[in-house]
Design an enzyme around this catalytic site. Structure first.
Site, PDB file in Angstrom:
ATOM      1  N   ILE A 139      -0.746  -8.977  -3.714  1.00 18.43           N
ATOM      2  CA  ILE A 139      -1.434  -8.321  -3.093  1.00 18.43           C
ATOM      3  C   ILE A 139      -0.729  -6.959  -3.369  1.00 18.43           C
ATOM      4  CG2 ILE A 139      -2.429  -7.478  -0.936  1.00 18.43           C
ATOM      5  CD1 ILE A 139      -3.870 -10.096  -2.373  1.00 18.43           C
ATOM      6  N   LYS A 140      -1.305  -5.810  -3.760  1.00 18.81           N
ATOM      7  CA  LYS A 140      -0.568  -4.554  -3.935  1.00 18.81           C
ATOM      8  C   LYS A 140      -0.531  -3.916  -2.481  1.00 18.81           C
ATOM      9  CE  LYS A 140      -0.761  -2.296  -7.776  1.00 18.81           C
ATOM     10  NZ  LYS A 140      -1.438  -1.910  -8.911  1.00 18.81           N
ATOM     11  N   ILE A 141       0.451  -3.507  -2.203  1.00 19.44           N
ATOM     12  CA  ILE A 141       0.683  -2.587  -0.858  1.00 19.44           C
ATOM     13  C   ILE A 141       1.642  -1.457  -1.323  1.00 19.44           C
ATOM     14  CG2 ILE A 141       1.584  -2.345   1.300  1.00 19.44           C
ATOM     15  CD1 ILE A 141       1.187  -5.307   1.586  1.00 19.44           C
TER      16      ILE A 141
END
Length: 368
Positions: A139-141
């Site tokens: 998951i890209k944050i």
């Protein structure tokens, strides 16, 4: 054609593709890149999905079903992107298994409009982790000030994270601190931290684009001689910061508990200036334990004519410091450059997200 990519992999650089589309998945192209181009990972972003939808009718059947169900545009976007990410994750699952969970990863980004909102980012990360439901997703944050605590909390819950939009060395140090804090919290909560993975996406070419523009504005021969040097210098010093952070007693305690380090990932590796050689952000950033995620044009350029000559990072720290100092001596403020790039990066991805929502809305309307 593939020898440079094999050599790059042998030097410890994981080769990832910065692109995804249903056409690529449906045609078997992604699998072919895995077998023929040493590919071991995939990243995505809203711009990539918008382009995929614009150029293909491969999404029509799903769009028709979504229109029939009268779902919201937001839900439709998540259904469409989640479908592609799951499919790509399944293609890369054998790589994930053979590398013990290190590679074979596919990244999906939280709604970039939430980049300045910690709580909503955490909630979005949880939702995407549940939606994709694959062990080999990241998951890209974004690495905004508000994103750092979200990164820690997601990792503490066992969500694997690709930290994106890193431009400055200080922010990168904050990212590594957030990573270790997340593992420490996960361990305190009884989680098996040997299963948690993360990468930190340090953006490269955009640094040159911004600094070169300012150097052009100065207009001297001295300024011209420094063009194209800031981005590689910045990335090399990021790797030095990585080495320092993961040589501490704090990290040793986590490693002894089974943790894997957060790998530096070179992002934005396609050249922006056509005057530059098209593999410069790959062959000049070779170092063990890194990832390089490339647009397909860059991937093919590397396969065709890159010269991979071993580690090109660790012997260059002093020159990197000298290059950034020379840029600063001309009055170019490093902190201002990286702040501008972060703000622009957040804004660009938010606009891309809005564009994606608009395109999906139009396609839903056409099928209703």
């Amino acid at each position: 054609m593939t020898e440079p990519l094999h050599t790059l992999s042998a030097e410890g650089v994981a080769v990832w593709l910065d692109d995804i589309s249903r056409d690529r998945l449906r045609s078997g192209n992604l699998h072919k890149l895995v077998t023929d181009r040493s590919l071991v990972g995939v990243t995505s972003n809203p711009t990539i999905f918008d382009k995929a939808l614009k150029e293909s009718d491969a999404y029509d059947d799903q769009l028709r079903d979504l229109a029939t169900r009268r779902v919201s545009v937001d839900e439709a976007v998540r259904s469409i992107t989640g479908y592609d990410i799951r499919w790509a994750a399944d293609v890369l699952r054998p790589t994930y298994e053979s590398t013990g969970g290190t590679d074979g990863r596919v990244s999906l980004e939280v709604d970039p409009r939430l980049a300045r909102e910690t709580e909503r980012t955490v909630a979005e990360a949880r939702g995407l982790w549940w939606l994709v439901d694959r062990p080999n997703v990241f998951i890209k944050i974004p690495a905004t000030a508000e994103g750092l605590p979200a990164i820690t909390r997601a990792l503490a819950e066992g969500i694997d994270v690709n930290v994106t939009l890193i431009f400055s060395l200080d922010r990168y140090r904050g990212v590594m601190d957030a990573f270790m804090a997340g593992l420490e919290q996960a361990r305190a909560n009884g989680r098996d931290i040997s299963r948690i993975r993360s990468v930190a996406s340090f953006f490269v070419s955009r640094v040159d684009a911004e600094v070169d523009k300012r150097l052009d504005g100065i207009g001297t021969d001295e300024a011209a001689a420094l063009k194209g040097r800031a981005a590689i210098a910045n990335a090399r010093l990021a790797y030095e910061a990585f080495e320092q952070a993961f040589a501490t007693d704090r990290w040793k305690a986590l490693a002894d508990a089974g943790a894997s380090p957060q790998r530096p990932l070179w992002a934005s590796t396609g050249v922006k200036d056509p005057a530059y050689d098209d593999t410069r952000y790959v062959d000049r950033l070779v170092a063990p334990g890194t990832v390089n995620t490339m647009p397909e044009d860059t991937l093919e350029a590397v396969a065709d004519h890159a010269e991979i000559t071993g580690d090109t990072v660790r012997g260059g720290y002093e020159q990197a410091r000298a290059d950034l100092a020379a840029v600063a001596a001309l009055g170019i403020d490093y902190d201002d450059v990286t702040a501008v790039l972060e703000d622009e990066g957040v804004d660009k991805f938010a606009k891309s997200w809005d564009g994606l929502l608009g395109r999906v809305s139009e396609r839903l309307e056409a099928h209703s």
